[in-house]
Design an enzyme around this catalytic site. Structure first.
Site, PDB file in Angstrom:
ATOM      1  N   ASP A   3       0.773  -1.249   0.000  1.00 50.90           N
ATOM      2  CA  ASP A   3       0.000   0.000   0.000  1.00 50.90           C
ATOM      3  C   ASP A   3       0.799   1.292   0.000  1.00 50.90           C
ATOM      4  O   ASP A   3       0.243   2.346   0.327  1.00 50.90           O
ATOM      5  CB  ASP A   3      -0.946   0.034   1.214  1.00 50.90           C
ATOM      6  CG  ASP A   3      -1.937  -1.106   1.252  1.00 50.90           C
ATOM      7  OD1 ASP A   3      -2.016  -1.853   0.271  1.00 50.90           O
ATOM      8  OD2 ASP A   3      -2.626  -1.243   2.277  1.00 50.90           O
ATOM      9  N   GLU A  11      -7.505  -3.280  -3.815  1.00 51.78           N
ATOM     10  CA  GLU A  11      -8.837  -2.967  -3.328  1.00 51.78           C
ATOM     11  C   GLU A  11      -9.190  -1.541  -3.752  1.00 51.78           C
ATOM     12  O   GLU A  11      -9.978  -1.333  -4.668  1.00 51.78           O
ATOM     13  CB  GLU A  11      -8.826  -3.104  -1.802  1.00 51.78           C
ATOM     14  CG  GLU A  11     -10.138  -2.864  -1.110  1.00 51.78           C
ATOM     15  CD  GLU A  11      -9.940  -2.962   0.392  1.00 51.78           C
ATOM     16  OE1 GLU A  11     -10.580  -3.807   1.013  1.00 51.78           O
ATOM     17  OE2 GLU A  11      -9.131  -2.179   0.946  1.00 51.78           O
ATOM     18  N   GLU A  62      -7.647   5.203  -4.353  1.00 48.98           N
ATOM     19  CA  GLU A  62      -6.479   5.747  -3.660  1.00 48.98           C
ATOM     20  C   GLU A  62      -5.233   5.629  -4.531  1.00 48.98           C
ATOM     21  O   GLU A  62      -4.290   6.403  -4.380  1.00 48.98           O
ATOM     22  CB  GLU A  62      -6.300   5.059  -2.310  1.00 48.98           C
ATOM     23  CG  GLU A  62      -7.347   5.502  -1.313  1.00 48.98           C
ATOM     24  CD  GLU A  62      -7.210   4.846   0.058  1.00 48.98           C
ATOM     25  OE1 GLU A  62      -7.138   5.580   1.062  1.00 48.98           O
ATOM     26  OE2 GLU A  62      -7.198   3.607   0.124  1.00 48.98           O
TER      27      GLU A  62
END
Length: 920
Positions: A448, A525, A529
């Site tokens: 991430d 996911e 973002e």
């Protein structure tokens, strides 16, 4: 994005529960690395951890000596080759290259071609799971591990050695071939079941395994031997062999031509000019015998929708829908650039007094950062405040604006300075920059980084807009650029960070897991973002004068926008299997997609996770308003009613398609809700009232400045642009409108549309209208025209009772290197044997003489009711004449049936049936 909810096991807690957090490795004495006015550490803070196995043991990259020391591209489709997440698996987890799937084992490379989806998890996930059809290796190979030996933009070379035998294979996205080089043993292929041999040509063998057709290629002069499930061939003193998955048995000759032209590398190049993003994807090859240097490669849907390059009739099945094969080492795509603004512009429907009150709620809060300490939640807080800076300025709240900028500077500088409670630390082994306190595996799994750092880059870009000196390299700009180098490095030669760590240039989107250690491959996911980082790059590059970084951001955003539309939202309804039963996915995996998140089954968050954060970088979502409407409708069905928990995020999402409906929900419910943690009532109110006034974003019209956008309400278009430069500039839009924008300012202007007429004489994207018009106008009612039957005759290449659509008085300058494109929605119902065909013609001066005619191969529809998409990707059948500039010219589209005995429908009045001409 990870958002824990009460009553739900968070990811961090789940990891601890199964012993995955483990003890921290002991750091060495720290040193501070200066970076402008800031700094980072070259050693982790005490008590923290870097990359580990699932049991917490420190792990180092699994590389050959040839690759040692190079920045490892974690967060890729094949990263488990280099990041050993599981102590008992020194090879790899399944890797999804598409159309082939792979898994490294002691004996070599397992290869599969999954073609039948399974719907699992109570109907919440579809997957084309890796299943071995065969293993490619060398006789006797029994390697203790598999290592990454080399890699390029979308290919990788795994390496095996057992001391006697050595094997290297090259695999990649879109490659129907596996290229092998080995020594110490004969070529070996072991099948999962006894194969059926459909062709035996000595050194070339055609076999069918599990219903899939493969071709095996050994050096000329050698011969394959078949013994049950074992197939071997001596290499005759050579070191190469290959295999290919075939679309059909009759494709063997076409694939044999390229079997010895080995792919050795891959590279994408991009540009963003005049509101168009172009990307060229190129494979490098080396002939092992003969002189052939061409190849075959399979394009994903998001690619073939936007290429004018000819494609073959060969196709493959994949979790991303149909892949189409091109016979060339290179192809180019062209797309309308995705719009980005620092914020929505000021609009008359926003009440300044009311907005001022909502802004005060934020800046006067006891802790504007809501107690955030780790990289992710600090980033969310930074993003929440950054959204409000331009909003405050719009209503003259300069004191509030400056307080917000001060808050952003203070927290960014705290993180951008080593030695405090929060800092960034560089890992010299893994070539990565990690923020501590870390969260959600950003340290131990390298997860991430693009999500977390997107907020820092976006916030820094807003600060740079108002204080350029703060963003200078001697000040804090160097630290911002260091975060960019970690998450989205544009350089392939940087020794400190890998090229585009998270973004997969061929897949068209980013991956979130650093190690890719899942049976379903890698995953992502929160695609939104990921695009938040791309939008941040656009704004940071524009604010600092770094046009290369700005254009990288535009390329990433535009590319991922189409991937999101196709693979997360199934915008064309051509990707998700019919048995899946959902209109959206919360997560995309290498093997498929899932209606889920990491932390909850709440429909609001499944649907909202690919929307937040809502910013001026979210406008691209409005390109597919039909998909937004289906998305919201499904959420409300699954939720048993309207959104409650993330209502603000979903109102803002709905406003990109239906602003009035979203604003009505705000009016009815705004007093009684708690904003999502990255949102505020100030921003939500400003967003909804602005779009209610201006209309939804109009992605069919683009500006020649990356920070520009268009909104349409009824027959009125509003043009908006922000000029970060020090002098005024004029922005030209693709419909011919012009807008002068003062230095360091946002400006707006309005213009009209004419939904009933033939459209303006400039612009590149024309919708079809029942009645025979082509128009650049939007907002019409969807309809359909009937394509007459071919009456059982063959009219391939010759119009027969065609539907004709025409635009007259068209002016435009030919764009070099760009070709005609179209997307036509056709429906044959249950009729069989139909083929629709299109011809586009250009009369450059409107004098009645056709100067250029392009006829495309026909599209064979299936006998299943529902819209299918016919594009220029079928390839040109014939082309005559030459294109030039249009001066009061005429553009004509003809559609007819080349074959068949029934009628079909052609969709009109929507942005799904369009002709795109190569003109500016």
């Amino acid at each position: 994005m990870r958002t824990p909810r009460s009553g739900v096991l968070t990811l961090a807690a789940a990891l601890a529960a199964v012993g995955l957090t483990g003890p921290a490795a002991s750091p060495a004495a720290a040193a501070t690395v200066p970076a402008g006015a800031g700094s980072y550490s070259d050693t982790r803070p005490p008590g923290t951890s870097g990359p580990t196995t699932n049991t917490g043991a420190p792990v180092t990259p699994k590389l050959t000596p040839a690759a040692a020391g190079k920045p490892v591209p974690t967060n890729d489709w094949w990263s488990s080759l280099a990041f050993q997440r599981y102590g008992d698996n020194p090879y790899s987890t399944p890797m999804y290259g598409h159309p082939l799937t792979y898994q490294a084992t002691a004996a070599g490379l397992d290869v599969g071609y999954p073609t039948t989806p399974a719907v699992v998890g109570d109907g919440r996930q579809y997957e084309f799971a890796h299943k071995r059809d065969l293993t490619l290796g060398l006789t006797g190979l029994n390697a203790p591990d598999t290592r990454a030996d080399a890699w390029s933009d979308w290919t990788v070379t795994p390496y095996w050695s057992d001391g006697t035998r050595t094997l290297r294979t090259t695999i990649g996205h879109g490659l129907p071939f596996v290229y092998a080089k080995g020594s110490g043993g004969s070529a070996s292929v072991t099948t999962a079941a006894p194969p059926t041999v459909f062709a035996d040509q000595g050194n070339v063998l055609g076999i069918t395994v599990n219903g899939h057709h493969y071709a095996l290629f050994a050096p000329t002069g050698t011969d394959w031997t078949v013994s049950g499930s074992s197939l071997t061939a001596g290499l005759g003193g050579k070191d190469y062999f290959s295999l290919a998955v075939l679309p059909s048995t009759d494709a063997l000759a076409a694939f044999r031509k390229y079997a010895y032209s080995f792919v050795t590398g891959s590279q994408a190049a991009w540009s963003s000019t005049g509101g168009t993003v172009r990307a060229t994807y190129t494979l490098t090859t080396q002939p092992q015998e003969g002189t052939e240097t061409g190849t075959l490669q399979a394009l994903y849907r998001h690619q073939w929708l936007h290429t004018a390059d000819p494609l073959t009739a060969y196709t493959y099945v994949s979790p991303r829908g149909t892949m189409k094969v091109r016979e060339s080492r290179t192809f180019t795509t062209a797309q309308r650039a995705a719009a980005v603004l620092p914020a929505l512009p000021r609009a008359s429907g926003t009440d300044p007094a009311r907005l001022r009150g909502h802004l005060a709620e934020v800046v006067n809060a006891p802790d504007p950062f809501s107690g955030a300490t780790d990289t992710y939640w600090t980033g969310k807080a930074l993003g929440r405040l950054a959204q409000l800076v331009p909003v405050a300025e719009q209503i003259g709240e300069t004191a509030t604006r400056d307080r917000l900028v001060g808050l952003l500077k203070g927290r960014l500088q705290e993180w951008f300075t080593a030695g405090g409670p929060s800092e960034f630390s560089y890992d010299r082994t893994w070539k990565t920059l990690t923020g501590y306190p870390a969260s959600y595996g950003s340290d131990t799994e390298l997860n991430d980084h693009h999500f977390h750092y997107s907020y820092y880059v976006y916030a820094a870009a807003i600060v740079a807009q108002y204080d350029p000196s703060w963003a200078a390299d001697p000040a804090w700009g160097t630290m911002v650029k260091t975060l960019v180098r970690d998450a989205a490095n544009p350089s392939r030669t940087d020794a400190a960070f890998p090229f585009l760590r998270g973004f997969d240039v061929y897949a068209g989107h980013s991956w979130a897991s650093g190690h890719q250690g899942f049976a379903a491959g890698n995953n992502q996911e929160s695609s939104s973002e990921s695009t938040n980082l791309s939008a941040g790059l656009v704004l940071w590059g524009a604010a600092t004068g770094d046009t290369a970084l700005r254009d990288l951001g535009t390329f990433l955003l535009t590319t991922e926008s189409e991937a999101i539309a196709q693979y997360w939202f199934d915008a064309d309804q051509q990707v998700f299997p019919a048995s899946f039963g959902h209109d959206t996915a919360g997560m995309v995996w290498g093997s498929g997609a899932a209606y889920s998140t990491w932390w909850t089954a709440n429909p609001e968050e499944i649907h909202g996770i690919n929307v937040l954060p809502v910013t001026g970088g979210s406008l691209h979502l409005a390109a597919r308003k039909d998909a937004i409407r289906r998305n919201i409708a499904e959420m409300e069905r699954e939720n048993g009613g309207q959104a409650v928990e993330w209502r603000d995020i979903l109102w803002e999402f709905q406003s990109l398609a239906d602003p009035a409906a979203a604003k009505a929900k705000w009016d009815a419910q705004h007093a009684g809700y708690t904003p999502e943690q990255g949102e505020s009532k100030a921003h939500t109110y400003h967003w909804l009232t602005t779009l209610d006034t201006l209309g939804a974003p109009d992605a069919a019209v683009t500006g020649d400045l990356p920070t520009s956008a268009v909104f349409t309400k009824g027959t009125v278009r509003t043009y908006a642009a922000h000029n970060h430069g020090s002098t005024a500039r004029t922005v030209t839009f693709s419909d011919g409108a012009k807008l002068t924008v003062p230095a360091r300012s946002t400006a707006t202007g309005t213009g009209g549309t004419d939904p009933g007429g033939p459209g303006p004489s400039t612009g590149d994207t024309f919708q079809l209208r029942t009645g025979g018009a082509l128009t650049t106008a939007t907002g019409a009612q969807a309809g359909a025209d009937t394509i007459a039957s071919a009456d059982g005759a063959n009219h391939d290449g010759t119009p027969h009772r065609p539907l004709v659509y025409e635009a007259k008085g068209v002016n435009g300058t030919l764009r070099p290197g760009v070709a005609t494109a179209f997307r036509l929605q056709v429906d044959a119902g249950t009729a069989v044997g139909l083929g629709q065909q299109a011809r586009v013609s250009y009369d450059l001066t409107g004098d009645g003489t056709v100067d250029r005619t392009e006829t495309y191969h026909y599209f064979a529809t299936d006998p299943v009711a529902g819209w299918e998409e016919y594009t220029q990707g079928r390839g040109p059948k014939t082309a005559t004449g030459t294109l030039g500039d249009l001066r009061n010219g005429t553009v004509r589209l003809e559609v007819w049936h080349a074959i068949g005995t029934s009628t079909a429908r052609l969709q009109t009045g929507t942005d799904r049936s369009v002709l795109v001409i190569p003109y500016a």
